[in-house]
Design a protein around this motif. Structure first.
Motif, PDB file in Angstrom:
ATOM      1  N   ARG A   1       0.841  -1.202   0.000  1.00 19.31           N
ATOM      2  CA  ARG A   1       0.000   0.000   0.000  1.00 19.31           C
ATOM      3  C   ARG A   1       0.878   1.255   0.000  1.00 19.31           C
ATOM      4  O   ARG A   1       1.945   1.265   0.626  1.00 19.31           O
ATOM      5  N   PHE A   2       0.411   2.265  -0.704  1.00 19.38           N
ATOM      6  CA  PHE A   2       1.151   3.532  -0.760  1.00 19.38           C
ATOM      7  C   PHE A   2       0.296   4.632  -0.155  1.00 19.38           C
ATOM      8  O   PHE A   2      -0.846   4.832  -0.587  1.00 19.38           O
ATOM      9  N   VAL A   3       0.829   5.323   0.821  1.00 19.84           N
ATOM     10  CA  VAL A   3       0.119   6.461   1.411  1.00 19.84           C
ATOM     11  C   VAL A   3       0.968   7.695   1.109  1.00 19.84           C
ATOM     12  O   VAL A   3       2.063   7.877   1.649  1.00 19.84           O
ATOM     13  N   MET A   4       0.463   8.514   0.194  1.00 19.23           N
ATOM     14  CA  MET A   4       1.254   9.655  -0.274  1.00 19.23           C
ATOM     15  C   MET A   4       0.778  10.930   0.439  1.00 19.23           C
ATOM     16  O   MET A   4      -0.271  10.955   1.071  1.00 19.23           O
ATOM     17  N   GLN A   5       1.551  11.965   0.295  1.00 15.54           N
ATOM     18  CA  GLN A   5       1.318  13.266   0.946  1.00 15.54           C
ATOM     19  C   GLN A   5       1.168  13.132   2.454  1.00 15.54           C
ATOM     20  O   GLN A   5       0.359  13.811   3.086  1.00 15.54           O
ATOM     21  N   ALA A   6       1.913  12.177   2.998  1.00 14.11           N
ATOM     22  CA  ALA A   6       1.923  11.978   4.448  1.00 14.11           C
ATOM     23  C   ALA A   6       3.333  12.238   4.930  1.00 14.11           C
ATOM     24  O   ALA A   6       4.276  11.568   4.495  1.00 14.11           O
ATOM     25  N   GLU A   7       3.478  13.249   5.760  1.00 10.79           N
ATOM     26  CA  GLU A   7       4.825  13.644   6.202  1.00 10.79           C
ATOM     27  C   GLU A   7       5.145  13.003   7.541  1.00 10.79           C
ATOM     28  O   GLU A   7       4.370  13.126   8.496  1.00 10.79           O
ATOM     29  N   VAL A   8       6.280  12.327   7.592  1.00 14.50           N
ATOM     30  CA  VAL A   8       6.707  11.712   8.856  1.00 14.50           C
ATOM     31  C   VAL A   8       7.259  12.815   9.747  1.00 14.50           C
ATOM     32  O   VAL A   8       8.178  13.538   9.354  1.00 14.50           O
ATOM     33  N   GLN A   9       6.683  12.936  10.954  1.00 17.50           N
ATOM     34  CA  GLN A   9       7.141  13.982  11.879  1.00 17.50           C
ATOM     35  C   GLN A   9       8.150  13.436  12.877  1.00 17.50           C
ATOM     36  O   GLN A   9       9.089  14.125  13.248  1.00 17.50           O
ATOM     37  N   SER A  10       7.895  12.214  13.343  1.00 14.90           N
ATOM     38  CA  SER A  10       8.819  11.641  14.333  1.00 14.90           C
ATOM     39  C   SER A  10       8.597  10.134  14.394  1.00 14.90           C
ATOM     40  O   SER A  10       7.587   9.620  13.904  1.00 14.90           O
ATOM     41  N   VAL A  11       9.580   9.470  14.997  1.00 13.61           N
ATOM     42  CA  VAL A  11       9.501   8.020  15.184  1.00 13.61           C
ATOM     43  C   VAL A  11       9.932   7.751  16.625  1.00 13.61           C
ATOM     44  O   VAL A  11      10.824   8.432  17.139  1.00 13.61           O
ATOM     45  N   ARG A  12       9.278   6.777  17.279  1.00 16.92           N
ATOM     46  CA  ARG A  12       9.788   6.407  18.604  1.00 16.92           C
ATOM     47  C   ARG A  12       9.606   4.915  18.818  1.00 16.92           C
ATOM     48  O   ARG A  12       8.761   4.279  18.168  1.00 16.92           O
ATOM     49  N   ALA A  13      10.424   4.393  19.745  1.00 14.22           N
ATOM     50  CA  ALA A  13      10.336   2.963  20.055  1.00 14.22           C
ATOM     51  C   ALA A  13       9.155   2.725  20.982  1.00 14.22           C
ATOM     52  O   ALA A  13       8.911   3.516  21.893  1.00 14.22           O
ATOM     53  N   VAL A  14       8.394   1.665  20.719  1.00 18.20           N
ATOM     54  CA  VAL A  14       7.332   1.234  21.646  1.00 18.20           C
ATOM     55  C   VAL A  14       7.516  -0.271  21.837  1.00 18.20           C
ATOM     56  O   VAL A  14       8.277  -0.909  21.099  1.00 18.20           O
ATOM     57  N   SER A  15       6.804  -0.813  22.782  1.00 15.35           N
ATOM     58  CA  SER A  15       6.973  -2.238  23.067  1.00 15.35           C
ATOM     59  C   SER A  15       6.650  -3.082  21.827  1.00 15.35           C
ATOM     60  O   SER A  15       5.575  -2.952  21.249  1.00 15.35           O
ATOM     61  N   GLY A  16       7.583  -3.874  21.385  1.00 13.47           N
ATOM     62  CA  GLY A  16       7.365  -4.781  20.247  1.00 13.47           C
ATOM     63  C   GLY A  16       7.345  -4.104  18.894  1.00 13.47           C
ATOM     64  O   GLY A  16       6.953  -4.719  17.899  1.00 13.47           O
ATOM     65  N   GLY A  17       7.772  -2.833  18.800  1.00  9.44           N
ATOM     66  CA  GLY A  17       7.771  -2.186  17.486  1.00  9.44           C
ATOM     67  C   GLY A  17       8.132  -0.717  17.561  1.00  9.44           C
ATOM     68  O   GLY A  17       8.855  -0.293  18.466  1.00  9.44           O
ATOM     69  N   VAL A  18       7.612   0.035  16.599  1.00  7.76           N
ATOM     70  CA  VAL A  18       7.872   1.480  16.584  1.00  7.76           C
ATOM     71  C   VAL A  18       6.553   2.216  16.341  1.00  7.76           C
ATOM     72  O   VAL A  18       5.606   1.648  15.782  1.00  7.76           O
ATOM     73  N   GLU A  19       6.532   3.472  16.755  1.00  5.68           N
ATOM     74  CA  GLU A  19       5.365   4.308  16.500  1.00  5.68           C
ATOM     75  C   GLU A  19       5.818   5.505  15.663  1.00  5.68           C
ATOM     76  O   GLU A  19       6.845   6.122  15.952  1.00  5.68           O
ATOM     77  N   VAL A  20       5.026   5.789  14.636  1.00  5.07           N
ATOM     78  CA  VAL A  20       5.389   6.874  13.718  1.00  5.07           C
ATOM     79  C   VAL A  20       4.288   7.936  13.777  1.00  5.07           C
ATOM     80  O   VAL A  20       3.101   7.602  13.711  1.00  5.07           O
TER      81      VAL A  20
ATOM     82  N   LYS B   1      17.938  12.056  14.473  1.00  3.69           N
ATOM     83  CA  LYS B   1      18.753  12.724  15.501  1.00  3.69           C
ATOM     84  C   LYS B   1      18.095  12.696  16.889  1.00  3.69           C
ATOM     85  O   LYS B   1      18.763  12.360  17.876  1.00  3.69           O
ATOM     86  N   PRO B   2      16.801  13.021  17.007  1.00 11.98           N
ATOM     87  CA  PRO B   2      16.199  12.986  18.351  1.00 11.98           C
ATOM     88  C   PRO B   2      16.250  11.601  19.004  1.00 11.98           C
ATOM     89  O   PRO B   2      16.085  11.482  20.211  1.00 11.98           O
ATOM     90  N   LEU B   3      16.471  10.553  18.207  1.00 15.86           N
ATOM     91  CA  LEU B   3      16.565   9.203  18.768  1.00 15.86           C
ATOM     92  C   LEU B   3      17.999   8.857  19.174  1.00 15.86           C
ATOM     93  O   LEU B   3      18.296   7.723  19.543  1.00 15.86           O
ATOM     94  N   GLY B   4      18.898   9.823  19.017  1.00 13.54           N
ATOM     95  CA  GLY B   4      20.303   9.568  19.350  1.00 13.54           C
ATOM     96  C   GLY B   4      21.034   8.829  18.243  1.00 13.54           C
ATOM     97  O   GLY B   4      22.127   8.305  18.452  1.00 13.54           O
ATOM     98  N   ILE B   5      20.433   8.780  17.051  1.00 11.78           N
ATOM     99  CA  ILE B   5      21.110   8.135  15.911  1.00 11.78           C
ATOM    100  C   ILE B   5      21.712   9.253  15.067  1.00 11.78           C
ATOM    101  O   ILE B   5      20.990  10.009  14.415  1.00 11.78           O
ATOM    102  N   ASN B   6      23.036   9.373  15.126  1.00 15.30           N
ATOM    103  CA  ASN B   6      23.708  10.475  14.421  1.00 15.30           C
ATOM    104  C   ASN B   6      24.333   9.952  13.140  1.00 15.30           C
ATOM    105  O   ASN B   6      25.454   9.452  13.147  1.00 15.30           O
ATOM    106  N   LEU B   7      23.600  10.068  12.056  1.00 22.16           N
ATOM    107  CA  LEU B   7      24.125   9.597  10.773  1.00 22.16           C
ATOM    108  C   LEU B   7      25.161  10.589  10.259  1.00 22.16           C
ATOM    109  O   LEU B   7      24.980  11.800  10.385  1.00 22.16           O
TER     110      LEU B   7
END
Ligand code: FAD
Length: 424
Positions: A229-248, A284-290
């Motif tokens: 499935r493709f969901v377009m015009q959706a801007e990712v604002q942030s990502v965080r770890a949750v139990s058993g996965g991630v929340e976007v 960056k907010p997750l402490g991942i410095n690419l």
């Protein structure tokens, strides 16, 4: 008011691929092929509208030496004194820029160059093989050409340096031949206007070219037929770890009616970050410095008439660092690198300089007045090697930083990532 994206998205997902460029589309394809339920998310209205839109078109495996190499620092110093040079640098009060430059210098040692070349060629060879398979399996048409790539040189010193790189490439399994000027002209007669300025070349008959934008669009249709499935015009604002996965957290790009912070929150067992140059800020907010910095490049696309004397074989002009790919009845030319931050604007002076160089090489093309110019930001790492694999956050995976070779390495990195995720 509920965020309208909830109408398009499940609250709980198996895999979310963030980014629908040539890299994200391949992550989606290979994950779907391995049985995962994939949803691709992108801020633009269609796939491949950012860096994958109008690149140089080369699937350039056997010319894939990294930008960081022992000769590069001296060449860069010379270029910095020349306003027409292929590289330009605007120093900024930006720690990321300076850190990246320092790391790039450290990658220029002979040992690191060798290690990076081996890594790039290994991934790129795998990728080219998979691209051929995809083409056959799905009947893809993206103005591809399998006539190889000719890299031509105008100075003896550059030609000599290319000969030792060619040895290494051959040791790594690449079919890269050193050829004289007559052979360069046999392969691509359209170079006749500059024959006397060419001192020799290298030819990689197994390399290819094609339109990465058309390819990504075709692959979207293939992915959809596999249930992606493709969901377009959706801007990712942030990502965080949750139990058993991630929340976007997501928002519609055009959602001006929603109160700030009224995001759609969706969860997934796994998420893949394939956001090109936008990956750094998200992580960056997750402490991942690419270590990833935008290297802005330009392209021009010129319509070609059947009787124009224009190249049909993909070319690289070593001196001007320009690549040429024939895409059906268009010629795509790309090059330049500007380290000027996240600024995608087109500099008309740079385009004019590029156009002059192209006209000198191919004076018989008639429609230069119909040229389309474009600029894109290469997601560049100091080593030219991408991040493909797990991040320090469980269930959050990286597929980004493909720099100047994203089209060349996209199939291979998608396939390798999907295998790692299967085994995790
Ligand atoms: C001038 C030029 C010439 C090049 N020539 C070649 C070549 O000849 N051969 C080659 O192999 N490579 C070439 N490249 C490199 C290649 O184009 C890139 O490496 C490749 O396109 C990167 O793909 P990507 O999918 O990582 O990034 P992108 O194509 O930029 O895709 C990232 C996607 O993420 C989306 N996105 C970003 N932020 C968000 C967000 N917050 N929320 C939702 N979506 C978001 C964007 O809309 C975009 O669709 C060239 C690049 C340039 C600039």
């Amino acid at each position: 008011m509920a965020n309208p994206l909830y109408q398009q998205l499940e609250r709980d997902n198996d895999v979310l691929v963030l980014g629908a460029g040539v890299v994200g589309i391949n992550a989606a394809y290979w994950l779907a092929k391995r049985g995962r339920q994939v949803t691709v998310i992108d801020r633009r209205e269609a796939v491949a509208l950012e860096t994958s839109y109008a690149n140089g078109g080369q699937v350039s495996v056997c010319h894939a030496e990294p930008w960081a190499n022992p000769r590069a620092p001296w060449q860069v110093l010379r270029w910095l004194m020349d306003s027409q040079a292929p590289l330009s640098f605007r120093p900024r009060l930006d720690a990321q820029q300076w850190r990246w430059l320092l790391q790039w210098l450290l990658e220029c040692t002979p040992a690191r160059t060798r290690r990076n070349t081996i890594g790039i060629v290994d991934l790129a060879l795998h990728s080219r093989e998979l691209l051929k398979q995809q083409r056959q399996e799905h009947g893809l048409d993206y103005h591809q050409s399998s006539q190889g790539i000719v890299h031509f040189y105008r100075t003896e010193s550059a030609f000599k340096a290319a000969q030792s790189v060619s040895h290494l490439m051959r040791d790594l399994g690449c079919n890269r031949q050193v050829i004289d000027t007559d052979r360069v002209l046999d392969i691509e007669p359209a170079l006749s206007a500059v024959k006397r300025r060419i001192v020799g070349g290298t030819y990689t008959a197994d390399d290819e070219s094609g339109d990465a934008h058309l390819y990504t669009r075709a692959m979207r249709r293939v992915c959809e037929s596999m249930g992606v499935r493709f969901v377009m015009q959706a801007e990712v604002q942030s990502v965080r770890a949750v139990s058993g996965g991630v929340e976007v957290a997501l928002n519609r790009r055009d959602d001006i009616d929603l109160p700030t912070g009224d995001y759609a929150l969706v969860r997934a067992r796994d998420a893949v970050v394939a956001l090109g140059t936008a990956s750094t800020a998200l992580l960056k907010p997750l402490g991942i410095n690419l270590s990833l910095y935008p290297a802005k490049g330009y392209s021009m696309t010129v319509p070609i008439a059947t009787d124009d004397m224009a190249p049909t074989v993909s070319l690289t002009d070593d001196e001007n660092k320009l690549v040429f790919s024939r895409l059906g009845n268009r010629l795509r030319v790309a090059g330049m690198a500007e380290l000027v931050g996240y600024d995608p604007r087109i500099d008309r002076h740079r385009c004019a300089a590029m156009a002059e160089q192209v006209k000198t090489l191919f004076p018989h093309i008639r429609a230069y007045d119909q040229t389309e110019y474009w600029a894109g930001l290469r997601p560049s790492t100091p080593s030219n090697r991408p991040y493909v694999g797990p991040s320090r956050i469980p269930h959050l995976w990286l597929n980004t930083g493909h720099g100047s070779l994203g089209w060349t390495m996209s199939c291979g990195s998608g396939e390798r990532l999907s295998k790692m995720m299967l085994l995790a």
